[in-house]
Design a protein around this motif. Structure first.
Motif, PDB file in Angstrom:
ATOM      1  N   ALA A   1       0.812  -1.220   0.000  1.00  0.00           N
ATOM      2  CA  ALA A   1       0.000   0.000   0.000  1.00  0.00           C
ATOM      3  C   ALA A   1       0.842   1.266   0.000  1.00  0.00           C
ATOM      4  O   ALA A   1       0.292   2.357   0.108  1.00  0.00           O
ATOM      5  CB  ALA A   1      -0.933  -0.002   1.208  1.00  0.00           C
ATOM      6  N   HIS A   2       2.167   1.153  -0.105  1.00  0.00           N
ATOM      7  CA  HIS A   2       2.971   2.368  -0.136  1.00  0.00           C
ATOM      8  C   HIS A   2       2.720   3.125  -1.440  1.00  0.00           C
ATOM      9  O   HIS A   2       2.472   2.517  -2.477  1.00  0.00           O
ATOM     10  CB  HIS A   2       4.459   2.034  -0.002  1.00  0.00           C
ATOM     11  CG  HIS A   2       4.865   1.851   1.426  1.00  0.00           C
ATOM     12  ND1 HIS A   2       4.722   2.845   2.360  1.00  0.00           N
ATOM     13  CD2 HIS A   2       5.375   0.779   2.078  1.00  0.00           C
ATOM     14  CE1 HIS A   2       5.144   2.395   3.533  1.00  0.00           C
ATOM     15  NE2 HIS A   2       5.536   1.137   3.392  1.00  0.00           N
ATOM     16  N   ILE A   3       2.779   4.468  -1.322  1.00  0.00           N
ATOM     17  CA  ILE A   3       2.455   5.293  -2.481  1.00  0.00           C
ATOM     18  C   ILE A   3       3.597   5.242  -3.485  1.00  0.00           C
ATOM     19  O   ILE A   3       4.752   5.492  -3.134  1.00  0.00           O
ATOM     20  CB  ILE A   3       2.189   6.743  -2.039  1.00  0.00           C
ATOM     21  CG1 ILE A   3       0.968   6.784  -1.119  1.00  0.00           C
ATOM     22  CG2 ILE A   3       1.998   7.656  -3.238  1.00  0.00           C
ATOM     23  CD1 ILE A   3       0.808   8.088  -0.368  1.00  0.00           C
ATOM     24  N   GLY A   4       3.279   4.889  -4.713  1.00  0.00           N
ATOM     25  CA  GLY A   4       4.299   4.810  -5.745  1.00  0.00           C
ATOM     26  C   GLY A   4       3.738   5.280  -7.069  1.00  0.00           C
ATOM     27  O   GLY A   4       2.565   5.624  -7.176  1.00  0.00           O
ATOM     28  N   PHE A   5       4.585   5.300  -8.052  1.00  0.00           N
ATOM     29  CA  PHE A   5       4.195   5.761  -9.385  1.00  0.00           C
ATOM     30  C   PHE A   5       4.075   4.528 -10.270  1.00  0.00           C
ATOM     31  O   PHE A   5       5.068   3.966 -10.708  1.00  0.00           O
ATOM     32  CB  PHE A   5       5.264   6.718  -9.894  1.00  0.00           C
ATOM     33  CG  PHE A   5       4.946   7.339 -11.223  1.00  0.00           C
ATOM     34  CD1 PHE A   5       4.052   8.390 -11.308  1.00  0.00           C
ATOM     35  CD2 PHE A   5       5.545   6.881 -12.371  1.00  0.00           C
ATOM     36  CE1 PHE A   5       3.755   8.966 -12.532  1.00  0.00           C
ATOM     37  CE2 PHE A   5       5.259   7.451 -13.598  1.00  0.00           C
ATOM     38  CZ  PHE A   5       4.368   8.500 -13.682  1.00  0.00           C
ATOM     39  N   GLU A   6       2.832   4.078 -10.525  1.00  0.00           N
ATOM     40  CA  GLU A   6       2.659   2.797 -11.216  1.00  0.00           C
ATOM     41  C   GLU A   6       2.440   2.944 -12.708  1.00  0.00           C
ATOM     42  O   GLU A   6       2.524   1.970 -13.440  1.00  0.00           O
ATOM     43  CB  GLU A   6       1.456   2.042 -10.643  1.00  0.00           C
ATOM     44  CG  GLU A   6       1.648   1.536  -9.255  1.00  0.00           C
ATOM     45  CD  GLU A   6       0.683   2.206  -8.283  1.00  0.00           C
ATOM     46  OE1 GLU A   6      -0.430   2.536  -8.705  1.00  0.00           O
ATOM     47  OE2 GLU A   6       1.072   2.414  -7.127  1.00  0.00           O
ATOM     48  N   THR A   7       2.138   4.186 -13.144  1.00  0.00           N
ATOM     49  CA  THR A   7       1.694   4.369 -14.525  1.00  0.00           C
ATOM     50  C   THR A   7       2.667   3.763 -15.535  1.00  0.00           C
ATOM     51  O   THR A   7       2.266   3.102 -16.480  1.00  0.00           O
ATOM     52  CB  THR A   7       1.541   5.875 -14.814  1.00  0.00           C
ATOM     53  OG1 THR A   7       0.944   6.471 -13.675  1.00  0.00           O
ATOM     54  CG2 THR A   7       0.689   6.106 -16.024  1.00  0.00           C
ATOM     55  N   LEU A   8       3.957   4.007 -15.309  1.00  0.00           N
ATOM     56  CA  LEU A   8       4.955   3.570 -16.288  1.00  0.00           C
ATOM     57  C   LEU A   8       5.064   2.052 -16.301  1.00  0.00           C
ATOM     58  O   LEU A   8       4.987   1.415 -17.357  1.00  0.00           O
ATOM     59  CB  LEU A   8       6.296   4.206 -15.930  1.00  0.00           C
ATOM     60  CG  LEU A   8       7.264   4.328 -17.077  1.00  0.00           C
ATOM     61  CD1 LEU A   8       6.722   5.284 -18.115  1.00  0.00           C
ATOM     62  CD2 LEU A   8       8.605   4.825 -16.560  1.00  0.00           C
ATOM     63  N   THR A   9       5.235   1.459 -15.111  1.00  0.00           N
ATOM     64  CA  THR A   9       5.455   0.012 -15.067  1.00  0.00           C
ATOM     65  C   THR A   9       4.206  -0.758 -15.488  1.00  0.00           C
ATOM     66  O   THR A   9       4.309  -1.841 -16.040  1.00  0.00           O
ATOM     67  CB  THR A   9       5.882  -0.438 -13.662  1.00  0.00           C
ATOM     68  OG1 THR A   9       5.064   0.220 -12.705  1.00  0.00           O
ATOM     69  CG2 THR A   9       7.327  -0.069 -13.395  1.00  0.00           C
ATOM     70  N   ASP A  10       3.007  -0.175 -15.252  1.00  0.00           N
ATOM     71  CA  ASP A  10       1.791  -0.863 -15.655  1.00  0.00           C
ATOM     72  C   ASP A  10       1.692  -1.004 -17.166  1.00  0.00           C
ATOM     73  O   ASP A  10       1.003  -1.882 -17.675  1.00  0.00           O
ATOM     74  CB  ASP A  10       0.549  -0.113 -15.130  1.00  0.00           C
ATOM     75  CG  ASP A  10       0.315  -0.395 -13.658  1.00  0.00           C
ATOM     76  OD1 ASP A  10       1.077  -1.217 -13.109  1.00  0.00           O
ATOM     77  OD2 ASP A  10      -0.593   0.195 -13.069  1.00  0.00           O
ATOM     78  N   ALA A  11       2.395  -0.114 -17.879  1.00  0.00           N
ATOM     79  CA  ALA A  11       2.315  -0.142 -19.334  1.00  0.00           C
ATOM     80  C   ALA A  11       3.316  -1.133 -19.937  1.00  0.00           C
ATOM     81  O   ALA A  11       3.307  -1.373 -21.143  1.00  0.00           O
ATOM     82  CB  ALA A  11       2.561   1.264 -19.889  1.00  0.00           C
ATOM     83  N   LEU A  12       4.187  -1.705 -19.112  1.00  0.00           N
ATOM     84  CA  LEU A  12       5.220  -2.603 -19.641  1.00  0.00           C
ATOM     85  C   LEU A  12       4.641  -3.992 -19.917  1.00  0.00           C
ATOM     86  O   LEU A  12       3.679  -4.402 -19.288  1.00  0.00           O
ATOM     87  CB  LEU A  12       6.359  -2.732 -18.619  1.00  0.00           C
ATOM     88  CG  LEU A  12       7.180  -1.486 -18.339  1.00  0.00           C
ATOM     89  CD1 LEU A  12       8.170  -1.758 -17.216  1.00  0.00           C
ATOM     90  CD2 LEU A  12       7.913  -1.051 -19.596  1.00  0.00           C
ATOM     91  N   PRO A  13       5.253  -4.736 -20.874  1.00  0.00           N
ATOM     92  CA  PRO A  13       4.844  -6.130 -21.061  1.00  0.00           C
ATOM     93  C   PRO A  13       5.204  -6.965 -19.826  1.00  0.00           C
ATOM     94  O   PRO A  13       6.155  -6.635 -19.113  1.00  0.00           O
ATOM     95  CB  PRO A  13       5.646  -6.578 -22.288  1.00  0.00           C
ATOM     96  CG  PRO A  13       6.763  -5.608 -22.406  1.00  0.00           C
ATOM     97  CD  PRO A  13       6.276  -4.317 -21.831  1.00  0.00           C
ATOM     98  N   ALA A  14       4.443  -8.022 -19.612  1.00  0.00           N
ATOM     99  CA  ALA A  14       4.541  -8.791 -18.363  1.00  0.00           C
ATOM    100  C   ALA A  14       5.960  -9.201 -17.946  1.00  0.00           C
ATOM    101  O   ALA A  14       6.317  -9.005 -16.784  1.00  0.00           O
ATOM    102  CB  ALA A  14       3.621  -9.993 -18.429  1.00  0.00           C
ATOM    103  N   PRO A  15       6.766  -9.792 -18.849  1.00  0.00           N
ATOM    104  CA  PRO A  15       8.094 -10.235 -18.387  1.00  0.00           C
ATOM    105  C   PRO A  15       8.948  -9.071 -17.881  1.00  0.00           C
ATOM    106  O   PRO A  15       9.622  -9.177 -16.852  1.00  0.00           O
ATOM    107  CB  PRO A  15       8.728 -10.850 -19.632  1.00  0.00           C
ATOM    108  CG  PRO A  15       7.668 -10.953 -20.650  1.00  0.00           C
ATOM    109  CD  PRO A  15       6.563 -10.054 -20.270  1.00  0.00           C
TER     110      PRO A  15
END
Lengths: 184, 426
Positions: A87-101
């Motif tokens: 639950a720590h606040i982070g910046f997910e936008t970039l990593t969420d857009a990456l392919p799974a591996p």
């Protein structure tokens, strides 16, 4: 402002057969009880401060200092729970857009960085607590600051353990029954 | 060296290291590699960053908000708002604005506002025929009033960092919050006429009276929180403590809508939310210490003042800077990272730190609505189960309203400062 994001679910229940999993579960439950006591204690101290100022009309000398100590403890022990719940606040936008591996690789990298920080917080936190062994709180001299500072190395060590557990889950999910990781 | 530290923070955050840990990592790396200062200063700064009495208001307001959420208070606020403005065209949409203005007086967090009111008003509006996108957008932007109208967690953070009075800063929020709410109602009214939004029941004094009586204890909450604080009886932190007590008593004993299990869950969620904000608070003290040592704030002030010393231009620069930062940073992180760096500049051009506090808060209220990092908008989208892009498009007219309020507040300081000057003197 936004308060922190709501947690993305607690740890997925590991198989009950695993002794480590059971110990981890106990540790988390213990921490939950402890943090709840800290939170309620903080509210009680603040209200007691108001009560004493207006009803018996003598201010509690230790009230703000000890409320601050409770807040520090809540910050660090609560951070252990936030780590466990992711639950720590982070910046997910970039990593969420990456392919799974690639996302998995980044998650592993980020866990390792956090592990390094926890190790450093444990080490330097311990040295700070040792250095402050003879310093005391201002309002009550019997309270040593090293007890107060201890929250930093102890929570660092706990977050290190949880981080190892999560890293193990990322590297070999099948082996230990996938704890809460950042994988989808 | 400070440039490397900032680059490292950006890189680590982009790779999904939680912001608090990214800050600690960057400063630790600089100290360990750079030599000189003992890195044990890091835990010491973490400690003193978190051990500040006014910050106690944050966990207490978070806890109070959680208790209010699960104690039937939101439904009563919505009913009261419905009796007040439901008869206007676009009734439920009007209710959505007004209930947020009420809730803002007892809650300090816009995410809490969306969670508390959204789960009731969003399904109700969709059932009435409003599009889910418009509904989610309206719920999201009206929730931003929660951090403009006191109490407000971002204002507490700002006051602690800038060393100003929390109560005085709170007082600046009423006028901008009211203007923002009324302008939003005007936008709703325009849309309601244009698209023929439905109306609710006709206005009736009897229904209003019934809603008032039913809301009873709920209305005591703003009296306790605001009255205690602005009456000079308690500090903001103590008002937050009273809010916890009042919400607990109302939910558990008067409305009887909370059991032990819910209390436990609410408290634990409060712990985790507090820790996630407070870790950044503590970590930003480490970064603040480092940057101050490197004299970064002074250098920034000199650089900007080298270009212009005009207050209007400097404020414009700061607003643009804060708006962009608000798009990419969580609001707590934005305040904690930016305020200490720009404060010398703000003081040198002669801007009242209290005035700057409401400017920062408004910028971040907008930042919470603008992707990619838009905590409030994303919460509203999650509650309404709608895609972010479409909801954001519906939110744009309301974001423009907030921008207009920002311009007014920035360039007519008399408006936000009227109330604090009236009640507390200049």
């Amino acid at each position: 402002m936004a308060a922190g994001p709501t947690s993305r679910g607690g740890a997925a229940a590991p198989p009950p057969s695993s002794g480590i999993a059971r110990a981890a579960g106990l540790l988390v439950s213990g921490l939950e009880v402890y943090c709840t006591i800290l939170m309620v204690g903080m509210a009680v101290i603040v209200l007691a401060g108001v009560w004493y100022r207006y009803v018996p009309q003598r201010a509690l000398s230790w009230y703000d200092e000890f409320a601050e100590f409770l807040l520090v403890w809540l910050t660090f022990y609560g951070s252990v729970l936030a780590t466990q719940r992711d639950a720590h606040i982070g910046f997910e936008t970039l990593t969420d857009a990456l392919p799974a591996p690639l996302r998995r690789g980044v998650a592993i990298f980020s866990e390792i960085i956090v592990l390094l920080i926890q190790a450093a917080l444990f080490y330097y936190g311990l040295r700070l607590a040792q250095a402050a062994a003879f310093d005391t709180a201002i309002s009550i001299r019997a309270v040593r600051l090293s007890w107060v500072y201890s929250a930093i190395p102890i929570s660092g060590a706990l977050m290190f353990l949880i981080g190892l557990w999560r890293l193990a889950g990322l590297l070999a999910p099948r082996l230990i029954g996938a704890p809460a990781g950042r994988q989808p | 060296m400070s440039g490397v530290v900032i680059a490292l923070i950006v890189a680590l955050s982009a790779l999904r290291v939680p912001i608090g840990f990214a800050l600690i990592a960057a400063v630790l790396a600089a100290l360990v590699l750079g030599g000189g200062t003992n890195p044990a200063v890091v835990p010491l700064q973490l400690f003193s960053g978190a051990a500040k009495f006014p910050l106690l208001a944050i966990p207490l307001f978070i806890l109070a908000g959680g208790l209010m959420n699960s104690s039937g208070i939101s439904l009563r606020i919505i009913n009261l708002a419905s009796a007040l403005v439901g008869h206007i065209r676009g009734g439920l949409a009007m209710v959505n604005v007004v209930d947020s203005m009420f809730f803002a007086e007892i809650s300090g967090s816009a995410v809490a506002d969306v969670a508390a009111l959204g789960s009731i008003i969003i399904p109700a509006m969709v059932k009435k025929g409003y599009t889910p996108q418009f509904t989610a957008a309206l719920t999201s932007v009206t929730a931003s009033l929660a951090i403009i109208i006191p109490p407000s967690i971002p204002m507490i953070l700002y006051a602690v960092i800038a060393g100003t009075s929390v109560t005085r800063l709170f007082l600046t929020g009423f006028a901008p919050g009211l203007i923002g709410g009324l302008l939003m109602m005007a936008v709703v009214y325009y849309k309601a006429r244009k698209y023929g939004f439905p109306v609710e029941d006709a206005f009736s004094l009897r229904r209003l009276g019934a809603a008032f009586r039913d809301a009873g204890w709920t209305l005591a909450l703003p009296v306790i929180i605001l009255g205690g604080m602005f009456g000079g009886i308690v500090t903001a932190t103590e008002a937050a403590g009273l809010a916890v007590l009042a919400a607990f008593v109302i939910g558990t004993f008067l409305y009887r809508e909370m059991n032990f299990r819910q209390l436990w869950t609410v408290t634990l969620d409060g712990v985790v939310q507090t820790a996630s904000v407070m870790l950044i608070v503590a970590a930003s003290a480490v970064l603040g210490w480092y940057l101050t040592n490197e004299q970064v704030p002074q250098h920034l002030a000199e650089a900007v003042l080298g270009i212009t010393t005009d207050r209007v231009m400097v404020l414009l620069f700061l607003n643009v800077f804060l708006l962009i930062a608000g798009m990419f940073l969580h609001s707590a992180a934005a305040i904690l990272l930016i305020v200490p760096i720009v404060m010398p500049l703000v003081r040198q051009v002669g801007v009242d730190p209290i005035h700057f506090g409401i400017i920062v808060t408004l910028n971040l209220a907008i930042g919470q609505q603008t992707p990619p990092v838009a905590s409030v908008l994303l919460t509203a989208c999650a509650v309404a189960k709608q895609p972010v892009g479409k909801v954001f498009r519906e939110a744009i007219p309301f974001i423009i309203v907030l921008l207009i309020v920002l311009v007014i507040v920035t360039y007519v300081p008399a408006i936000p400062l009227f109330l604090p000057n009236l009640l507390q003197g200049p």
